[in-house]
Design an enzyme around this catalytic site. Structure first.
Site, mmCIF file in Angstrom:
data_model
loop_
_atom_site.group_PDB
_atom_site.id
_atom_site.type_symbol
_atom_site.label_atom_id
_atom_site.label_comp_id
_atom_site.label_asym_id
_atom_site.label_seq_id
_atom_site.Cartn_x
_atom_site.Cartn_y
_atom_site.Cartn_z
ATOM 1 N N HIS A 69 -65.150 -19.337 -15.588
ATOM 2 C CA HIS A 69 -66.115 -19.375 -14.476
ATOM 3 C C HIS A 69 -67.273 -18.408 -14.705
ATOM 4 C CE1 HIS A 69 -63.568 -21.769 -11.650
ATOM 5 N NE2 HIS A 69 -62.594 -21.252 -12.359
ATOM 6 N N ASN A 126 -61.479 -24.536 -5.947
ATOM 7 C CA ASN A 126 -62.231 -25.395 -6.859
ATOM 8 C C ASN A 126 -62.763 -26.610 -6.091
ATOM 9 O OD1 ASN A 126 -61.950 -23.943 -9.229
ATOM 10 N ND2 ASN A 126 -60.172 -25.090 -9.945
ATOM 11 N N TYR A 149 -56.391 -11.858 -10.932
ATOM 12 C CA TYR A 149 -57.770 -11.585 -10.516
ATOM 13 C C TYR A 149 -58.056 -10.096 -10.390
ATOM 14 C CZ TYR A 149 -58.307 -16.570 -9.993
ATOM 15 O OH TYR A 149 -58.380 -17.905 -10.262
HETATM 16 FE FE1 HDE Z 1 -59.039 -18.788 -11.702
HETATM 17 N N1 HDE Z 1 -59.585 -17.070 -12.659
HETATM 18 N N2 HDE Z 1 -57.245 -18.736 -12.622
HETATM 19 N N3 HDE Z 1 -58.487 -20.591 -10.872
HETATM 20 N N4 HDE Z 1 -60.790 -18.896 -10.793
HETATM 21 C C1 HDE Z 1 -60.777 -16.473 -12.548
HETATM 22 O O1 HDE Z 1 -61.129 -14.155 -12.236
HETATM 23 C C2 HDE Z 1 -56.728 -17.645 -13.237
HETATM 24 C C3 HDE Z 1 -57.298 -21.231 -11.021
HETATM 25 C C4 HDE Z 1 -61.171 -19.794 -9.840
HETATM 26 O O2 HDE Z 1 -66.786 -17.034 -8.702
HETATM 27 C C5 HDE Z 1 -60.807 -15.130 -13.211
HETATM 28 O O3 HDE Z 1 -62.859 -12.868 -11.573
HETATM 29 C C6 HDE Z 1 -55.358 -17.870 -13.616
HETATM 30 C C7 HDE Z 1 -57.131 -22.248 -10.022
HETATM 31 C C8 HDE Z 1 -62.523 -19.540 -9.435
HETATM 32 O O4 HDE Z 1 -66.012 -15.137 -9.474
HETATM 33 C C9 HDE Z 1 -59.370 -14.954 -13.703
HETATM 34 C C10 HDE Z 1 -55.077 -19.153 -13.192
HETATM 35 C C11 HDE Z 1 -58.267 -22.190 -9.266
HETATM 36 C C12 HDE Z 1 -62.940 -18.441 -10.192
HETATM 37 C C13 HDE Z 1 -58.732 -16.255 -13.285
HETATM 38 C C14 HDE Z 1 -56.250 -19.684 -12.570
HETATM 39 C C15 HDE Z 1 -59.104 -21.160 -9.814
HETATM 40 C C16 HDE Z 1 -61.830 -18.060 -11.021
HETATM 41 C C17 HDE Z 1 -61.886 -14.965 -14.231
HETATM 42 C C18 HDE Z 1 -53.767 -19.920 -13.337
HETATM 43 C C19 HDE Z 1 -58.641 -23.069 -8.063
HETATM 44 C C20 HDE Z 1 -64.294 -17.801 -10.201
HETATM 45 C C21 HDE Z 1 -62.926 -14.051 -13.621
HETATM 46 C C22 HDE Z 1 -52.636 -19.216 -12.860
HETATM 47 C C23 HDE Z 1 -57.734 -22.925 -6.958
HETATM 48 C C24 HDE Z 1 -64.482 -16.855 -9.057
HETATM 49 C C25 HDE Z 1 -62.351 -13.622 -12.377
HETATM 50 C C26 HDE Z 1 -65.871 -16.290 -9.077
HETATM 51 C C27 HDE Z 1 -61.840 -16.964 -11.881
HETATM 52 C C28 HDE Z 1 -57.440 -16.487 -13.521
HETATM 53 C C29 HDE Z 1 -56.344 -21.003 -12.069
HETATM 54 C C30 HDE Z 1 -60.394 -20.850 -9.252
HETATM 55 C C31 HDE Z 1 -59.193 -14.622 -15.159
HETATM 56 C C32 HDE Z 1 -54.470 -16.899 -14.328
HETATM 57 C C33 HDE Z 1 -55.926 -23.159 -9.821
HETATM 58 C C34 HDE Z 1 -63.336 -20.319 -8.409
HETATM 59 O O5 HDE Z 1 -58.736 -13.904 -13.042
#
Ligand code: HDE
Length: 705
Positions: free
Chosen positions: A82, A155, A369
């Site tokens: 992202h 999402n 996060y």
């Molecule tokens: Fe994320 N995801 N994600 N994700 N995600 C990040 O956090 C992660 C997942 C989502 O505008 C990271 O600050 C794991 C689902 C958004 O700053 C990180 C898993 C959904 C954003 C991370 C998922 C999301 C992130 C990278 C599986 C929808 C951007 C930078 C267990 C429900 C937020 C950060 C923004 C960002 C990890 C799966 C949505 C690495 C480990 C499912 C919208 O922490």
């Protein structure tokens, strides 16, 4: 004492500013003197300190060194996923009290406005990548509530690729550019992604969403948002209700077409970001309603899928979406870096009344996060960065660390203490302290995937069945496009093997485009049915299709093609009607300058070459013999119209304008309005609200553009 202060931070309904308290941190250089970071006024910012007019620069030049050193460290690591995104401020206003279900104050007092900051993003691309690539979009909202910050990190698709957080690094390594050559940027159309998903059957449902038009939003304002996981709301009595979060766009959900999205990636890589910036800048708003699917544990037990499995959605036929409030985004950030880049969303940021479920993907996210912010924002004090600060007071015994901005006074930083009068004190649950939902758990400690997670295909079939014919065409084309880019034949074959579990027609059509035989025994589309006495999911769910979305001309953009000698009256009439309907209008000509006959005050806003057809939603060509003669000699003008036709956009022409359409190979038919009657304008505005004329799409593919 503390509780009293907290109360005072609740925002009144008529609160005009709707912003977290960022004002104290704003730095306005207007009218100021140039200084070093230590406040020393600078007399010469043009030349470094030299030994002799043409001699070497001196190490002593602390002004040069301070400036360059700061510059050298301007970047922070981009988000590991992202990375590419855009954000905006606004507020959330509650329609009705949800007190029955949750003790969260911002969900209990109707009419109260809670300030929010939302960030939309693509997932795979790096920070400088294009907006319109085929990808999932992040939809993250930070609510600055009087009881602490609540982050709903969702999402624009309601399900995910994997069921367990332990697979997330694998998924992301597979979809990111391949490691040996860092190609391709921001695209899933390559071997490693399809290799991984073809070996991960649980991803099948999400693959259908990713290959659908949902992956190509026209605007951030025209996409739905989903919390994805099942969460819990918990009320004052400690009773829990399961909840799925939805954002329903009031502008309707609308998408781009693939050819257009690809061209936009080159012609205007900032397309979505620019669209939001310009809209908010001119005073428009982006609006969504917050929808909740509320259900009990008993309901959950009856569904023929597991509500803890993030590859499943809950069909709206089983649990309707209750719209409980509205989010209005209305203000651009002052500084992209300070706000959009430094904002830290954490799934672990919940407030009393909102709690987690045992979804294994969610459980991993609760850890991830907070952890990722430590390297991205440089330490544990990122909550003190203005955009991340809660609007209510926060006190604890955490101390020091990188970038500590506070100056704690007093001698105690431990609990229990008597020296500091016992403060800060714990808060009882009935006074607003957070308590986790009391859930009884038992089981063996082991690495395991529940049997109830093992139906990978039923909801993929449900999604396919719910699509219109045009949407199905797009899905077939998208699978075909991506898999054609995949180099290894065995990966293509494995994907067909997955699709064979979803639908026979889908499989056969993709197989044909790949020059392969469809695997034998492909499933027909009626696989959902009553299983083991559970409530059967529907065979199709209209809410999963974009076919019947509300739409309006508001916020859409229209090109008027013109050259000197244009029929100024026709141009002015249509422009007036479009602006009145809330659309944006640009007059495009081969060159900048005046256009009207005899000095009429009409000028080109942009040239046709710099502002291509793909950035508009519709085209209008007014008459004027000289104007059309000039345009007809311009390959760019002819291409402009033909491309708008190909992308199923409304097109209108009056007077000699009809000749230009004819020369571009555009024939009268649905969404192509050629008339001199006054109704033309009304019909054109109406067609604009309908977004695209899908009926025309297949025929239009024959026209080269
Ligand atoms: Fe994320 N995801 N994600 N994700 N995600 C990040 O956090 C992660 C997942 C989502 O505008 C990271 O600050 C794991 C689902 C958004 O700053 C990180 C898993 C959904 C954003 C991370 C998922 C999301 C992130 C990278 C599986 C929808 C951007 C930078 C267990 C429900 C937020 C950060 C923004 C960002 C990890 C799966 C949505 C690495 C480990 C499912 C919208 O922490």
């Amino acid at each position: 004492m503390q509780k009293k202060t907290r109360k005072s931070t609740a925002r009144p309904t008529d609160e005009a500013s709707n912003r977290p308290d960022l004002d104290a941190f704003r730095v306005d250089d207007a009218g100021s003197e140039l200084t070093t970071n230590q406040g020393v006024r600078i007399a010469d910012d043009q030349n470094s300190l030299r030994a002799g007019e043409r001699g070497p620069t001196l190490l002593e030049d602390f002004i040069l060194r301070e400036k360059i050193t700061h510059f050298d460290h301007e970047r922070i690591p981009e988000r590991v996923v992202h990375a590419r995104g855009a954000g905006a401020h606004g507020y959330f206003e509650l329609y009705e009290s949800l007190e029955e279900h949750t003790r969260a104050r911002f969900l209990s007092e109707p009419g109260v406005r809670t300030p929010v900051f939302a960030r939309f993003s693509t997932v795979g691309g790096s920070r400088g990548s294009a907006d319109t690539v085929r990808d999932v979009r992040g939809f993250a909202v930070k609510f600055y509530t009087p009881e602490g910050n609540y982050d709903l990190v969702g999402n624009n698709m309601p399900v995910f690729f994997i069921q367990d957080a332990i697979k997330f690094p694998d998924l992301i390594h597979a979809v990111k550019p391949e490691p040996h050559n860092e190609i391709p940027q921001a695209s899933s159309a390559h071997d490693t992604f399809w290799d991984f998903v073809s070996l991960t059957p649980e991803s099948t449902h999400m693959l259908l969403w990713l290959m659908s038009d949902r992956a190509l939003p026209r605007s951030y304002s025209t996409m739905e948002g989903f919390g994805v996981h099942t969460y819990r709301l918990v009320n004052d009595q400690g009773d829990a209700t399961f909840v799925k979060f939805h954002w329903k766009p009031l502008a309707g959900a609308h998408s781009l077409v693939w050819d257009e999205a690809q061209k936009l990636a080159g012609k205007d890589a900032d397309f979505n970001r620019r669209n939001m910036w310009e809209a908010l800048d001119r005073g428009d708003t982006f609006e969504w309603e917050l929808g909740l699917q509320l259900f009990s544990e008993d309901d959950a037990d009856r569904f023929d899928f597991d509500i803890l499995d993030p590859t499943k959605l809950i069909p709206e036929e089983l649990v309707p979406v209750r719209r409980v409030g509205k989010m209005v985004l209305e203000r651009n950030p002052d500084s992209y870096f300070s706000e959009t880049e430094q904002v830290a969303f954490c799934v672990s940021h919940v407030v009393p009344g909102i709690d987690f479920s045992n979804d294994p993907l969610l459980q991993g996210r609760i850890f991830s996060y907070l952890d990722t912010q430590l390297s991205r924002l440089g330490g544990p004090n990122f909550h003190q960065i203005p955009i991340n600060r809660p609007v209510c007071p926060f006190h604890n015994n955490q101390r020091d660390g990188m970038h500590q901005m506070g100056i704690p006074v007093g001698r105690t930083s431990y609990d229990p203490n008597s020296v500091g009068g016992g403060a800060p004190k714990e808060v009882r649950v009935e006074n607003g302290g957070f308590a986790s939902y009391l859930e009884r758990l038992e089981g063996d400690k082991r690495r395991v995937r529940a049997d109830s997670f093992k139906d990978y295909y039923s909801q993929a079939t449900l999604f396919w069945n719910s699509q219109s014919d045009v949407e199905k065409d797009h899905i077939v084309s998208a699978f075909s496009f991506e898999l054609t880019k995949v180099e290894r034949p065995e990966i293509r074959e494995r994907v067909l093997g997955l699709l064979a579990n979803v639908d026979a027609t889908l499989t056969a059509r993709v197989a044909e485009n790949l020059g392969l035989d469809a695997p034998k025994g492909a499933t027909s589309s009626t696989r959902n049915g009553k299983k083991n006495g559970k409530t059967a999911s529907p065979q199709a769910s209209p809410a999963l299709s974009l076919a019947d979305q509300p739409g309006s001309p508001k916020g859409r953009s229209v090109a008027i093609l013109a050259a000197p000698g244009v029929d100024a009256k026709a141009l002015a009439t249509v422009k007036k009607a479009l602006l009145a309907a809330g659309a944006q209008v640009k007059v495009l000509a081969p060159r900048l300058g005046a256009l009207g006959r005899n000095g009429t005050a009409i000028a080109a806003d942009k040239t046709i070459v710099t502002t291509p057809s793909v950035v508009f939603d519709a085209v209008y060509v007014p008459g004027g013999a000289r104007s059309i003669e000039t345009l007809a000699q311009s390959g760019d003008a002819l291409h402009f119209v033909a491309e708008a036709y190909k992308h199923a956009k409304p097109i209108a022409a009056s007077g000699e304008g009809a000749d230009l359409l004819q020369q571009a190979g555009v024939v009268e038919g649905p969404g192509v309005l050629i008339e001199d009657a006054p109704e033309l304008v009304t019909q054109f505005v109406e067609a604009l609200g309908g977004h695209r004329i899908w009926a025309r799409e297949a025929a239009a593919q024959l026209i080269p553009a």
